[in-house]
Scaffold this active site. Structure first.
Site, mmCIF file in Angstrom:
data_model
loop_
_atom_site.group_PDB
_atom_site.id
_atom_site.type_symbol
_atom_site.label_atom_id
_atom_site.label_comp_id
_atom_site.label_asym_id
_atom_site.label_seq_id
_atom_site.Cartn_x
_atom_site.Cartn_y
_atom_site.Cartn_z
ATOM 1 N N GLU A 67 14.814 -0.270 -23.930
ATOM 2 C CA GLU A 67 15.698 -0.580 -25.046
ATOM 3 C C GLU A 67 14.900 -0.901 -26.316
ATOM 4 O O GLU A 67 15.242 -0.447 -27.414
ATOM 5 C CB GLU A 67 16.593 -1.781 -24.691
ATOM 6 C CG GLU A 67 17.439 -1.556 -23.449
ATOM 7 C CD GLU A 67 16.786 -2.067 -22.172
ATOM 8 O OE1 GLU A 67 17.504 -2.566 -21.300
ATOM 9 O OE2 GLU A 67 15.538 -1.956 -22.048
ATOM 10 N N LEU A 321 -0.783 5.971 13.740
ATOM 11 C CA LEU A 321 -0.171 5.035 12.797
ATOM 12 C C LEU A 321 1.245 5.466 12.429
ATOM 13 O O LEU A 321 2.138 4.619 12.299
ATOM 14 C CB LEU A 321 -1.033 4.905 11.545
ATOM 15 C CG LEU A 321 -0.530 3.910 10.486
ATOM 16 C CD1 LEU A 321 -0.297 2.527 11.079
ATOM 17 C CD2 LEU A 321 -1.502 3.833 9.309
#
Length: 383
Positions: A67, A321
């Site tokens: 903004e 993993l």
């Protein structure tokens, strides 16, 4: 994905013009994709008399929010934002962090209307920004293209609402689901276009996570190379016993983005000596163990969200993993690249527990599918 309430703010039928300008604000937010972490990706468009007079997007941490950037753009042109309509993809902040509240700047600009795509999930904001705009006499509306705005900030929403980052697991495989030959060779399964797209996902993450097995087998750099970015993600290695070679590529240039080595324990003299050697290279070493003497993966992701303010984690790991992350319910999204060939024997995607009945399966929902040259990319999230 949490759907944030918009109760208390006008949610009328929006015009085609409103959709057009909010789409432009979303396009601005895309410009912050690689830039704004850990802040959300926000875009802002300021419209007066049917013309865009200012635009902006979130800058790097400590820099202007969307903004403020858009208002500065208006000012640089010698124009006046008073009585304008401002389109912004996330509720303006009303608290002081590294920068002043955006709400103050908007109120000072005196727009006639502010249209917001979604409420801010940050409990410091959470509707308070819109309440202040309303109290200043500004017409406030919320909910235009809300789902599109949420999709841009899955990680930020996840961190604010769950206390966890959004974890995306990337896997490249053959049509029969193999990620490497039996001897470990995996370069390259997919073509250059698919690999470049993988760097796009690396670039927007706060960190790239892998395991010590991948580091020892492939010696990856785990940085962003194929897309332009001002920011390199952190690199995180899950390494229970601190077996990462000191000469591994991933440890080089640790000052550029930072490397975190996560082990199970630093109680022994041997582990402390190893940690000292890593720290001499600029590598951070932390320990968190589960009951089995391995790295506590759920605890790690909580730590990354709450202590390190990480929104998105991009996983590029191996069979073991990947399996651990899936078994421990740590993965929110799968990013799968399929190359159009059959490998036969090879290493699979993940070491998951075999099903004994189909009722045990975890269903995933396809949220996107795209071709990159001959390779198919699927994005999936949990149902």
């Amino acid at each position: 994905m949490l759907l944030l309430p918009t109760i208390g703010f006008n949610r009328p039928m929006y015009t085609a013009v409103d959709h057009q300008f909010m789409s432009q604000a979303l396009a601005e937010a895309h410009n912050a994709l690689y830039l704004s972490n850990p802040n959300p990706r926000v875009g802002c468009i300021i419209v007066k008399d049917g013309e865009v007079i200012g635009r902006g997007h979130t800058q790097r941490v400590g820099g202007p929010h969307a903004e403020v950037q858009a208002l500065a753009d208006v000012k640089s042109k010698g124009l006046d934002p008073a009585r304008s309509t401002i389109y912004v993809t996330l509720e303006p902040c009303n608290h002081t962090g590294r920068t002043p509240p955006c709400v103050d700047a908007l109120i000072a600009a005196k727009p006639a209307m502010v249209i917001v795509a979604m409420l801010d999930p940050n409990p410091l904001v959470g509707g308070k920004g819109l309440e202040r705009l309303k109290a200043a006499g500004i017409d406030v509306r919320c909910g235009l293209l809300e789902s599109e705005a949420q999709a841009l900030n899955r990680g930020f929403i996840s961190r604010m609402t769950r206390g966890l980052p959004w974890v995306r697991m990337k896997i490249a495989a053959s049509l029969d689901g193999k990620t490497a030959l039996p001897n470990g060779q995996s370069q390259w399964i997919t073509g250059p276009l698919a690999r470049a797209d993988g760097h796009h996902w690396r670039a927007q993450a706060c960190a790239i996570l892998t395991g010590v097995g991948t580091v020892k087998e492939d010696d990856p750099s785990l940085n962003v190379r194929d897309v332009k970015t001002e920011r390199q993600p952190w690199r995180i290695i899950v390494d229970s016993k601190l077996e990462t070679p000191l000469g591994a590529k991933v440890l080089s240039n640790s000052n550029a983005s930072g490397v975190i080595l996560v082990c199970a324990s630093l109680d022994s003299r041997e582990s402390q000596d190893k940690a000292k050697a890593f720290k001499a290279l600029g590598v951070e070493v932390i320990a968190m163990a589960n009951a089995n003497g391995k790295v506590d993966l759920p605890k790690l992701f909580t730590y990354l969200a709450k202590e390190r303010h990480m929104n998105e984690i991009h996983v590029e790991a191996g069979f073991k993993l990947n399996g651990s992350l899936l078994r421990e319910d740590c993965v929110d999204e799968l990013l799968l690249y399929y190359a159009p060939f059959l490998m036969g024997e090879g290493i699979g995607m993940a070491n998951i527990t075999p099903l004994t009945t189909l009722g045990q399966r975890q269903d995933w929902q396809i949220i996107d599918q795209s071709l990159f040259g001959p390779d198919l990319r699927l994005r999936l999230s949990k149902k």
